[in-house]
Design a protein around this motif. Structure first.
Motif, PDB file in Angstrom:
ATOM      1  N   TYR A  56      -1.876 -12.911  -6.236  1.00 12.56           N
ATOM      2  CA  TYR A  56      -1.621 -12.289  -4.931  1.00 12.56           C
ATOM      3  C   TYR A  56      -0.176 -11.801  -4.843  1.00 12.56           C
ATOM      4  O   TYR A  56       0.085 -10.667  -4.432  1.00 12.56           O
ATOM      5  CB  TYR A  56      -1.911 -13.285  -3.801  1.00 12.56           C
ATOM      6  CG  TYR A  56      -1.877 -12.626  -2.436  1.00 12.56           C
ATOM      7  CD1 TYR A  56      -3.027 -12.044  -1.905  1.00 12.56           C
ATOM      8  CD2 TYR A  56      -0.698 -12.567  -1.683  1.00 12.56           C
ATOM      9  CE1 TYR A  56      -3.007 -11.410  -0.672  1.00 12.56           C
ATOM     10  CE2 TYR A  56      -0.664 -11.938  -0.450  1.00 12.56           C
ATOM     11  CZ  TYR A  56      -1.821 -11.365   0.048  1.00 12.56           C
ATOM     12  OH  TYR A  56      -1.795 -10.740   1.274  1.00 12.56           O
ATOM     13  N   LEU A 112      -4.636  -5.139  -0.318  1.00 10.95           N
ATOM     14  CA  LEU A 112      -4.704  -6.252  -1.270  1.00 10.95           C
ATOM     15  C   LEU A 112      -6.072  -6.928  -1.224  1.00 10.95           C
ATOM     16  O   LEU A 112      -6.661  -7.241  -2.264  1.00 10.95           O
ATOM     17  CB  LEU A 112      -3.597  -7.274  -0.980  1.00 10.95           C
ATOM     18  CG  LEU A 112      -2.335  -7.137  -1.842  1.00 10.95           C
ATOM     19  CD1 LEU A 112      -1.804  -5.735  -1.877  1.00 10.95           C
ATOM     20  CD2 LEU A 112      -1.261  -8.123  -1.421  1.00 10.95           C
ATOM     21  N   ARG A 134       4.480  -3.470  -2.252  1.00 16.06           N
ATOM     22  CA  ARG A 134       5.734  -3.268  -1.511  1.00 16.06           C
ATOM     23  C   ARG A 134       6.597  -2.206  -2.186  1.00 16.06           C
ATOM     24  O   ARG A 134       7.255  -1.406  -1.517  1.00 16.06           O
ATOM     25  CB  ARG A 134       6.506  -4.589  -1.373  1.00 16.06           C
ATOM     26  CG  ARG A 134       5.808  -5.565  -0.429  1.00 16.06           C
ATOM     27  CD  ARG A 134       6.604  -6.844  -0.286  1.00 16.06           C
ATOM     28  NE  ARG A 134       7.860  -6.630   0.436  1.00 16.06           N
ATOM     29  CZ  ARG A 134       7.987  -6.670   1.759  1.00 16.06           C
ATOM     30  NH1 ARG A 134       6.930  -6.920   2.507  1.00 16.06           N
ATOM     31  NH2 ARG A 134       9.140  -6.454   2.321  1.00 16.06           N
ATOM     32  N   ARG A 158       1.169  -8.113  -4.320  1.00 19.20           N
ATOM     33  CA  ARG A 158       1.940  -7.813  -3.103  1.00 19.20           C
ATOM     34  C   ARG A 158       3.264  -7.130  -3.459  1.00 19.20           C
ATOM     35  O   ARG A 158       3.655  -6.152  -2.825  1.00 19.20           O
ATOM     36  CB  ARG A 158       2.216  -9.094  -2.304  1.00 19.20           C
ATOM     37  CG  ARG A 158       2.939  -8.770  -0.987  1.00 19.20           C
ATOM     38  CD  ARG A 158       3.048  -9.962  -0.102  1.00 19.20           C
ATOM     39  NE  ARG A 158       3.720 -11.055  -0.803  1.00 19.20           N
ATOM     40  CZ  ARG A 158       3.901 -12.258  -0.295  1.00 19.20           C
ATOM     41  NH1 ARG A 158       3.454 -12.542   0.910  1.00 19.20           N
ATOM     42  NH2 ARG A 158       4.506 -13.190  -0.978  1.00 19.20           N
ATOM     43  N   ARG A 215      -1.938  -5.838   3.664  1.00 22.38           N
ATOM     44  CA  ARG A 215      -2.919  -6.931   3.556  1.00 22.38           C
ATOM     45  C   ARG A 215      -4.333  -6.391   3.326  1.00 22.38           C
ATOM     46  O   ARG A 215      -5.090  -6.922   2.524  1.00 22.38           O
ATOM     47  CB  ARG A 215      -2.871  -7.811   4.818  1.00 22.38           C
ATOM     48  CG  ARG A 215      -1.744  -8.841   4.764  1.00 22.38           C
ATOM     49  CD  ARG A 215      -1.812  -9.823   5.922  1.00 22.38           C
ATOM     50  NE  ARG A 215      -1.488  -9.175   7.187  1.00 22.38           N
ATOM     51  CZ  ARG A 215      -0.243  -8.967   7.619  1.00 22.38           C
ATOM     52  NH1 ARG A 215       0.800  -9.392   6.908  1.00 22.38           N
ATOM     53  NH2 ARG A 215      -0.021  -8.353   8.771  1.00 22.38           N
TER      54      ARG A 215
END
Ligand SMILES: Nc1ncnc2c1ncn2[C@@H]1O[C@H](COP(=O)(O)OP(=O)(O)OP(=O)(O)O)[C@@H](O)[C@H]1O
Ligand SMILES: [Mg+2]
Length: 329
Positions: free
Chosen positions: A113, A134, A121, A117, A131
């Motif tokens: 994760y 993902l 970003r 992430r 979110r």
């Protein structure tokens, strides 16, 4: 040198209004100390299709991928990604291309994760959008339940799926995959291929991949480009490439240098034998015609007292290597 570039089918030209997914023109790349990794290669990868770049170790596949992904420079020629020039607009190319490198880029000491992430970003995703993206990717790559685990605990297949998710985070128009199934077991490889096929078919994404697996290229790709020593030796649809191969392939192992030279010379004199080439100590040749052609090959072997096993097989895409990139002793 690998010889003149050949195309067994008419070259594809993309209309100006719909540029190719990837357009490579006369690309040259020389590494320090004079290694010419790419020696003037040209091809195009059509939109919404899978294009496979094949070639032995050191052929220049990874160099090509790095150049199109703006990860390395080049000396001459041009690359267009989705109609955007790599050299003049690299930032725009990076927005349009997703890259899955041959070596892993995920951090093994972070969770799946967190890796994903961070990648999101970098591409400017924040908050709910991040979110949601993902969640979608983890679900799609079947990594939902493993997302909280450290990447070092992942299997090879899981890690490749994570890398694929990282390459897709910014919804690129073009995805390039450098040997995505290297060191992945056949079942996991099949899973990866069905994901890639889905990307192309359902999401109209354009995919360029490199592989050593000719059967994978045959099954998945609509266009195959074979590189050897930095040059395109042949390109075409898998169908075109195979249609060009008629007749059978005969292979025999010859370890005695004197006999090897004599047999090679005698085979080359036979009218129905073509493309006599070496793969290590194995002499391979294409035989055209019926059983009489094979008979004349066997006569040559008998005349030189060759008693080892001889194999005769139908040609496969592998034989493209021997025919076009062809070995010399
Ligand atoms: N950073 C580098 N510096 C110098 N030479 C390099 C560098 N990277 C690659 N090369 C050389 O360039 C040539 C092409 O290498 P490249 O990695 O592109 O081949 P490849 O087709 O991806 O091979 P593989 O199937 O082994 O991954 C080789 O001769 C290689 O040794
Ligand atoms: Mg490589």
């Amino acid at each position: 040198m690998a010889g003149e570039p050949r195309t067994v089918a008419p070259a594809r030209a993309a209309p100006a209004a719909h540029p190719a997914a990837i357009e490579v023109r006369s690309l040259v790349k020389t590494y320090p100390r004079g290694v010419r990794a790419l020696d003037g290669i040209s091809f195009s990868a059509a939109r919404g299709e899978i294009t496979a770049v094949l070639g032995p170790n050191g052929a220049g596949k990874s160099t090509l991928i790095k150049a199109m992904a703006t990860l390395t420079g080049f000396d001459a020629g041009s690359i267009g990604v989705d109609g955007v020039d790599v050299r003049t607009r690299p930032a725009e190319v990076r927005r349009r291309i997703g890259v899955v490198s041959q070596s892993y880029s995920s951090d093994p000491s972070a969770t799946g994760y967190d890796n994903l992430r961070l990648q999101a970003r970098i591409y400017g995703l924040r908050g709910d959008r991040l979110r949601a993206r993902l969640h979608e990717l983890l679900d799609w790559m079947d990594l939902g339940s493993a997302a909280g685990r450290l990447v070092r605990t992942y299997s090879g297949g899981m890690r490749r799926r994570l890398e694929l998710a990282m390459g897709l985070v910014h919804e690129p128009a073009v995805l390039v995959l450098d040997e995505p199934t290297a060191a992945v077991d056949p079942v996991a490889a099949e899973g990866l291929w069905s994901l890639v096929t889905e990307l192309c078919r359902d999401r109209r994404m354009s995919v360029l991949l490199t592989t050593h697996q000719l059967d994978e290229a045959d099954r998945l790709a609509s266009w195959v480009v074979i590189l050897n020593q930095g040059a395109v030796v042949v390109q075409g649809s898998p169908q075109d490439l195979k249609e060009e191969l008629s007749g059978d392939v005969v292979a025999v192992r010859l370890t005695d240098p004197a006999t090897a030279r004599q047999v090679e010379a005698a085979m080359k004199r036979l009218a129905q034998v073509r493309n006599v080439a070496w793969t290590g100590a194995e002499l391979r040749a294409d035989i055209q015609g019926d059983a009489r052609a094979l008979g004349s090959v066997l006569e040559v072997l008998t005349a030189h007292s060759v008693t080892g096993p001889v194999s005769v097989s139908r040609p496969s895409l592998n034989d493209i290597y021997f025919r076009h990139a062809g070995g010399h002793r």
